[in-house]
Design a protein around this motif. Sequence first.
Motif, PDB file in Angstrom:
ATOM      1  N   SER A   1       4.387 -17.513  21.491  1.00 29.44           N
ATOM      2  CA  SER A   1       3.333 -18.327  22.116  1.00 29.44           C
ATOM      3  C   SER A   1       2.121 -17.479  22.490  1.00 29.44           C
ATOM      4  CB  SER A   1       3.868 -19.059  23.358  1.00 29.44           C
ATOM      5  OG  SER A   1       4.931 -19.917  23.001  1.00 29.44           O
ATOM      6  N   GLU A   2       1.835 -16.507  21.629  1.00 30.58           N
ATOM      7  CA  GLU A   2       0.691 -15.615  21.811  1.00 30.58           C
ATOM      8  C   GLU A   2       0.090 -15.334  20.441  1.00 30.58           C
ATOM      9  OE1 GLU A   2       1.420 -12.030  23.976  1.00 30.58           O
ATOM     10  OE2 GLU A   2       2.806 -12.989  25.383  1.00 30.58           O
ATOM     11  N   PRO A   3      -1.190 -14.921  20.385  1.00 29.09           N
ATOM     12  CA  PRO A   3      -1.791 -14.558  19.102  1.00 29.09           C
ATOM     13  C   PRO A   3      -1.026 -13.395  18.460  1.00 29.09           C
ATOM     14  CG  PRO A   3      -3.472 -14.826  20.787  1.00 29.09           C
ATOM     15  CD  PRO A   3      -2.154 -14.863  21.502  1.00 29.09           C
ATOM     16  N   ALA A   4      -0.975 -13.370  17.130  1.00 24.71           N
ATOM     17  CA  ALA A   4      -0.231 -12.335  16.417  1.00 24.71           C
ATOM     18  C   ALA A   4      -0.954 -11.974  15.128  1.00 24.71           C
ATOM     19  CB  ALA A   4       1.187 -12.813  16.110  1.00 24.71           C
ATOM     20  N   GLN A   5      -0.604 -10.844  14.575  1.00 19.82           N
ATOM     21  CA  GLN A   5      -1.141 -10.433  13.285  1.00 19.82           C
ATOM     22  C   GLN A   5       0.000 -10.143  12.327  1.00 19.82           C
ATOM     23  OE1 GLN A   5      -2.681  -6.523  15.334  1.00 19.82           O
ATOM     24  NE2 GLN A   5      -2.772  -6.181  13.137  1.00 19.82           N
ATOM     25  N   GLU A   6      -0.342  -9.971  11.056  1.00 21.91           N
ATOM     26  CA  GLU A   6       0.678  -9.739  10.043  1.00 21.91           C
ATOM     27  C   GLU A   6       1.234  -8.318  10.168  1.00 21.91           C
ATOM     28  OE1 GLU A   6       1.922 -11.893   8.062  1.00 21.91           O
ATOM     29  OE2 GLU A   6       0.475 -13.548   8.222  1.00 21.91           O
ATOM     30  N   PRO A   7       2.539  -8.162  10.409  1.00 17.61           N
ATOM     31  CA  PRO A   7       3.120  -6.811  10.463  1.00 17.61           C
ATOM     32  C   PRO A   7       3.188  -6.192   9.069  1.00 17.61           C
ATOM     33  CG  PRO A   7       4.831  -8.463  10.699  1.00 17.61           C
ATOM     34  CD  PRO A   7       3.535  -9.213  10.684  1.00 17.61           C
ATOM     35  N   LEU A   8       3.353  -4.891   9.024  1.00 15.66           N
ATOM     36  CA  LEU A   8       3.470  -4.155   7.763  1.00 15.66           C
ATOM     37  C   LEU A   8       4.904  -3.682   7.581  1.00 15.66           C
ATOM     38  CD1 LEU A   8       0.304  -1.866   8.094  1.00 15.66           C
ATOM     39  CD2 LEU A   8       0.467  -4.052   6.880  1.00 15.66           C
ATOM     40  N   ARG A   9       5.417  -3.823   6.373  1.00 12.23           N
ATOM     41  CA  ARG A   9       6.722  -3.239   6.030  1.00 12.23           C
ATOM     42  C   ARG A   9       6.560  -2.408   4.761  1.00 12.23           C
ATOM     43  NH1 ARG A   9      12.112  -6.885   7.235  1.00 12.23           N
ATOM     44  NH2 ARG A   9      11.523  -7.592   9.335  1.00 12.23           N
ATOM     45  N   LEU A  10       6.806  -1.123   4.896  1.00 17.03           N
ATOM     46  CA  LEU A  10       6.636  -0.188   3.787  1.00 17.03           C
ATOM     47  C   LEU A  10       7.974   0.462   3.482  1.00 17.03           C
ATOM     48  CD1 LEU A  10       3.372   1.482   5.149  1.00 17.03           C
ATOM     49  CD2 LEU A  10       3.604  -0.635   3.827  1.00 17.03           C
ATOM     50  N   TYR A  11       8.287   0.550   2.190  1.00 15.90           N
ATOM     51  CA  TYR A  11       9.603   1.061   1.795  1.00 15.90           C
ATOM     52  C   TYR A  11       9.466   1.794   0.457  1.00 15.90           C
ATOM     53  CZ  TYR A  11      14.759   1.012   1.862  1.00 15.90           C
ATOM     54  OH  TYR A  11      16.085   1.369   1.922  1.00 15.90           O
ATOM     55  N   VAL A  12       9.949   3.028   0.429  1.00 13.39           N
ATOM     56  CA  VAL A  12      10.002   3.806  -0.812  1.00 13.39           C
ATOM     57  C   VAL A  12      11.466   3.982  -1.175  1.00 13.39           C
ATOM     58  CG1 VAL A  12       9.404   5.965  -1.964  1.00 13.39           C
ATOM     59  CG2 VAL A  12       7.861   4.994  -0.231  1.00 13.39           C
ATOM     60  N   GLY A  13      11.875   3.408  -2.292  1.00 16.17           N
ATOM     61  CA  GLY A  13      13.268   3.458  -2.695  1.00 16.17           C
ATOM     62  C   GLY A  13      13.649   4.769  -3.358  1.00 16.17           C
ATOM     63  N   LEU A  14      14.947   5.021  -3.405  1.00  9.40           N
ATOM     64  CA  LEU A  14      15.441   6.208  -4.108  1.00  9.40           C
ATOM     65  C   LEU A  14      15.059   6.150  -5.584  1.00  9.40           C
ATOM     66  CD1 LEU A  14      17.265   8.785  -3.875  1.00  9.40           C
ATOM     67  CD2 LEU A  14      19.183   7.320  -4.540  1.00  9.40           C
ATOM     68  N   THR A  15      14.953   4.954  -6.118  1.00  7.15           N
ATOM     69  CA  THR A  15      14.612   4.766  -7.523  1.00  7.15           C
ATOM     70  C   THR A  15      13.109   4.651  -7.755  1.00  7.15           C
ATOM     71  OG1 THR A  15      14.964   2.388  -7.185  1.00  7.15           O
ATOM     72  CG2 THR A  15      16.809   3.656  -8.073  1.00  7.15           C
ATOM     73  N   SER A  16      12.302   4.821  -6.703  1.00  8.08           N
ATOM     74  CA  SER A  16      10.853   4.681  -6.850  1.00  8.08           C
ATOM     75  C   SER A  16      10.202   5.908  -7.461  1.00  8.08           C
ATOM     76  CB  SER A  16      10.207   4.390  -5.482  1.00  8.08           C
ATOM     77  OG  SER A  16      10.654   3.156  -4.965  1.00  8.08           O
ATOM     78  N   ALA A  17      10.811   7.070  -7.305  1.00  8.06           N
ATOM     79  CA  ALA A  17      10.260   8.321  -7.844  1.00  8.06           C
ATOM     80  C   ALA A  17      11.415   9.310  -8.016  1.00  8.06           C
ATOM     81  CB  ALA A  17       9.187   8.889  -6.918  1.00  8.06           C
ATOM     82  N   PRO A  18      11.278  10.279  -8.932  1.00  8.88           N
ATOM     83  CA  PRO A  18      12.417  11.147  -9.257  1.00  8.88           C
ATOM     84  C   PRO A  18      12.753  12.215  -8.231  1.00  8.88           C
ATOM     85  CG  PRO A  18      10.489  11.743 -10.572  1.00  8.88           C
ATOM     86  CD  PRO A  18      10.130  10.490  -9.832  1.00  8.88           C
ATOM     87  N   THR A  19      11.783  12.662  -7.415  1.00 10.67           N
ATOM     88  CA  THR A  19      12.043  13.757  -6.488  1.00 10.67           C
ATOM     89  C   THR A  19      11.662  13.363  -5.068  1.00 10.67           C
ATOM     90  OG1 THR A  19       9.837  14.753  -6.666  1.00 10.67           O
ATOM     91  CG2 THR A  19      11.485  15.381  -8.340  1.00 10.67           C
ATOM     92  N   PRO A  20      12.258  14.028  -4.064  1.00 16.36           N
ATOM     93  CA  PRO A  20      11.865  13.745  -2.680  1.00 16.36           C
ATOM     94  C   PRO A  20      10.379  13.952  -2.428  1.00 16.36           C
ATOM     95  CG  PRO A  20      13.903  15.003  -2.730  1.00 16.36           C
ATOM     96  CD  PRO A  20      13.396  14.965  -4.132  1.00 16.36           C
TER      97      PRO A  20
END
Length: 635
Positions: A327-346
Motif C-alpha cells: 500500500s505504498e509506491p514501488a518501483q521495479e526490482p532488479l534480479r541479475l543472475y550469471v549461470g555456471l553455463t553462461s561463460a566458461p571460466t569464473p
Amino acid sequence: MIRPWWPRSLRWTGEPSNLSPSQRAGIVAAAASVPTSLVPLLRPRTATDQGLITGLSSALDYALTSGMHEAVLSTSRGVLRLVGRSTDVRTTARTTLLVDAIALATSLAARTWLERGSGAGTARALAAALARRTGSAAAFGLVAGGLDAVPNLEGQRHPLTRVLHTVPVAVAAGATLTVVGLELRRRRAQAAGAALGHRTAPTAQSLGVAVLAATGAAAISAVEREIATGAERVIARATGTPGYGSGISHVVSIGVIGGALAAVGARVISSVERSVSAPDPALTEAPRSAQVSGGPGSVVDWAPLTREPRRHLAARTSAARIQEVMSEPAQEPLRLYVGLTSAPTPADRVDLAMAELERTGALDRSLLVLCSPTGTGYVNHAAAAAWEYLSRGDCATLTMQYSIRPSLMSLDRVDDGRRQNHALWMALAEALGSRAPQRRPKVVMFGESLGAHTGQDPFLHSGTRGMRALFIERALWLGTPYISEWAREALEAADGNVRPGEVVRIARAEQIDDLDAPARDAARYVLLAHDDDGVALFGLELLYRSPAWLGRDRPTAVPAQAGWSVPTTFLQTAIDTKNAMDVVPGKFTALGHDYRADIARAVRFAYDLPCTDAQLEAIEATLRREELERAAAWG
C-alpha cells in the motif's frame, strides 16, 4: 553373518559354536545396537529409513567390534610370545576373559585422561574414540565370554553350555543390556520433564529393510574378502613368500571396490545433473523485462541457463504487486543472475556480472543483495520476494552459480563457489570504492544451506572485518551447514575480527523479540538455524566426538533420552539430514531445514528494512499464495 577378513589361523574353530570369541563379541554388539538405533533424534523417520539405520548400524557394529576384539587378542598373544610363553590360537574362555578385563580397564583409564577438560583437539578426540571402541569391544567380549564361562570354565559338555553358546542367546544378551540402559535413561528424562521426541514404532517393513541392509553390508564384505584372497595369491606367487601380502591385498580389494563405486557415482551424478538442470517447459522463452538477466539488452544469454536460474529470474516481484501488498509506491526490482553455463571460466562470469550491474544501474538502488545459491543454483523464492516487498522494489539481487547438482553432490564444488564469490565481491568492492559513500547502496549477503557455506567461506579467519572491508554491511544465512568453519569462528569471536554482538545466532524468528534493544542494534550478521535441522548439525565429527547438541545444554528439539553412539548417531543424523526438508507448497513451517515461516521476519530484522506489523502479515500471506501459484505453473 559378516565374517572377519583376518587370516584363518586366527579364527576360532572350537566346539560347540564354531565361532571365535571375537565373532561372538561382534554378535552381542550388533544386537546391542538395535535398540539404540530405534531411539528418536531430530526428525520423524519412515519405516525404510529406520530399517537402513538399524541394518547398517548393526552390521558396522559387528565389523568394528569383532575386528577390534581380534586385534586386542592378537596383541595379547604377541606379547606372550615375546616373553617366551606358549600360545594357543584356540584361546580358552578364561584367558579371553582376562584379556578383555585388562583391555576394558586400560581403555577406561585412557578415556578418562584423553577426555578431561573441554575443547580437546581432533587428535585427542580420535584417540579417545579409539579407546572408547576398544573398551566397547572388550565389554562385549566379556559378555560373550561370560556366556561361555559361567557353566564350566573347563568347557565340559554341560547342557547349559550348549544353550549359552547359541547365537540367539548372544543376541538376547546384547539387546537386553541396551534396552535396560535406554529405559533407565528414558525414565530419568521423563521424571525431569524433558521432551522425549518423535516415537518411531518398529514395523515389519523396518525389520525387513534392516535385514536387507545388513545382508548388503555382508555381501560387500564377502566380495572384498574374495578379491583380497585372489590378490594375496598373486602376491604370494610373485614374491615367493606366502602369508605376507594380506595387508596389501586388502588395499587392492578396497581400491577395486572404490573404483567401481566411483564409476557408478559418476554416472549417477551425470544423470542427476541432466535431470535437475532441464528447464521447465513454461520457461523456455526469454523474459521481456529488461530488469532481469536474460531479458532485452542483457549480456547474459537466456538459452544456456539451467532450471533454477530461470525460475529465480521468472519469479521477480512486479512493482504493481509490491504496491498492492505494501500500500505504498514501488518501483521495479532488479534480479541479475550469471549461470555456471553462461561463460566458461569464473573470470568471464565475473565480467558478465559486473556488466549486468552497469547495464541495469544496480548500484544506484538503495539495497544490493549478494546471493550465494545452493548446489543446484536455487535461491529461496520467499526470501527474494521478501526483500523486494520490504524495500518497496528499490533493490537489486545478484547471484552467480557455481554448480548444477544438488547440494549433497556439490560438496566438491565448495572451493569453486568460494573462489568465484570472492572474485566477484572484490570486483564489486572496487566499483563501490570509486563511489562517494552517499552514492553506495546498502550491500547485504544472503545464503541458504550450501549457499551459506560458500558465502561465508571467503571470509574464513577474517570474521566480519573482511566483510566490512568489502562494504558488506549485513547478512542473513539460513541453515548454515555444520562444516562451515567461519560460523564457529565468528560465534566464538576470539581473534578480534568480530565486534561484540555483531554476529547473532537464533533458532527461530520468534527469538528476535527476545533480544533486548542493545542486542538488536548491535546485530548485523544473522545465523538462523533450527534446533532440529540436520544440515546444521551433521558432520564427520559424529564418528569420533560427542556433539555439544547431545550434551547437558541440548536444544529442546533434541530428545532427552538420545545419547551419542558410534556409528549409530552418525547414521541417524545422516538420515535426519536427508529428511530435513519436507516442503508442502503454501504450507510454511519452521521445522528442520524449512525456513519459509521465518523468512519475512528474519529478512526485516537482518537487513533493517522497516515495515508495520500489518504489512508484514500481508507479505507472509502473499508469499504463501505466490508459492502455490509457482507450484501450479512449474509443477
